[in-house]
Design a protein around this motif. Structure first.
Motif, short mmCIF file in Angstrom:
data_model
loop_
_atom_site.label_atom_id
_atom_site.label_comp_id
_atom_site.label_asym_id
_atom_site.label_seq_id
_atom_site.Cartn_x
_atom_site.Cartn_y
_atom_site.Cartn_z
N THR A 34 0.85 -1.19 0.00
CA THR A 34 0.00 0.00 0.00
C THR A 34 0.89 1.24 0.00
OG1 THR A 34 -0.12 0.21 2.42
CG2 THR A 34 -1.70 -1.29 1.36
N ASP A 145 -5.93 3.61 1.56
CA ASP A 145 -4.67 2.94 1.28
C ASP A 145 -4.90 1.56 0.67
OD1 ASP A 145 -3.42 5.15 2.36
OD2 ASP A 145 -3.01 4.22 4.30
N ARG A 224 -3.42 11.95 3.23
CA ARG A 224 -3.52 10.96 2.15
C ARG A 224 -3.27 11.59 0.78
NH1 ARG A 224 -3.26 8.27 6.67
NH2 ARG A 224 -3.43 6.02 6.28
#
Length: 264
Positions: A34, A145, A224
């Motif tokens: 990830t 993720d 993110r």
């Protein structure tokens, strides 16, 4: 006192959506890398399961939770990765069952918590609603993720309103963990929700303002996505600085994600 039921309901819905994404994965897919360095899909789910377990202890057995905090203080910076690594070593079916059982137990404990309760945490104590919001934020962020690893695009929902509120409330915390004095004045925040609603925070006449998609603010405060890749606009020096350092999660400043096209 705000009713925590809506955020607990949304936490359960967010968890169930992620569950549907991973339930049918092969062993090879559980081992996919990830965006978090060193973490596979299994690490991401194991981390959620580990944090749900810690949260359940905080709600139901504070002495046991205190012992967990002592362990964390003895190995600062390592206990989160170690918890994820330990869970990731479980066979996928066992890990999935462990995550499901833990999150269901936590949701039940939060629903049954007495009004006005506050629970210890690795940072400041949290109310029932705050605990559920933090779990929703992490479930959403780590779910991104997982989706990235699988090459899947997840549709944003208005459940992110809880993450937005958390991001706005943690503005001063973000300044503090960077050794900066938080601004005295509130910001005006004007965002567009995934469903097209207008979400606003702070006084209309504030000098510093942030505008843009609510999804982008969530991506920013969970680190993110890099600010350069988001459609957020800041007016005012303090608001502009906040968008560079925003984080809604506890702990030291995160490294964040590199901008697209840059070298990590």
């Amino acid at each position: 006192m705000a009713d925590p039921t809506p955020v607990i309901d949304d936490l359960c819905a967010e968890s169930e959506e992620l569950d549907r994404l991973v339930a049918g994965l092969s062993a090879e897919q559980w081992a996919l890398a990830t965006p978090a360095p060193g973490w596979t899909v299994a690490h991401q789910i194991a981390h959620l399961a580990w944090t749900d377990h810690s949260s359940l202890l905080a709600v139901t057995d504070q002495e046991a939770f205190s012992r967990e905090v002592e362990k964390a203080l003895a190995a600062p910076g390592d206990f989160v990765d170690e918890g994820a690594a330990e869970g990731a070593r479980k066979p996928p079916a066992r890990l999935l069952a462990y995550w499901r059982a833990g999150r269901e137990d936590l949701a039940e404990a939060l629903r049954n918590a007495p009004e006005g309760a506050r629970f210890p945490w690795y940072g400041p104590p949290m109310s029932t609603a705050s605990m559920a919001t933090a779990r929703l934020m992490e479930t959403w962020a780590h779910g991104l993720d997982v989706a990235d690893a699988l090459g899947v695009t997840r549709e944003a929902t208005d459940r992110i309103r809880h993450i937005v509120r958390l991001g706005v409330r943690t503005r001063d915390f973000a300044f503090g963990v960077h050794g900066l004095t938080p601004p005295f004045e509130e910001f005006r925040i004007e965002l567009v929700s995934p469903s097209g609603e207008s979400w606003t925070y702070g006084p209309e006449n504030a000098t510093d303002r942030v505008t843009g998609p609510a999804l982008d603010l969530c991506l920013l405060v969970t680190q993110r996505a890099h600010r350069a890749d988001l459609a957020l606009h800041a007016e005012g020096e303090d608001a502009n600085r906040w968008l560079d350092i925003a984080q809604a999660f506890a702990g030291p400043p995160g490294k964040g994600r590199p901008a697209k096209g840059s070298v990590a």
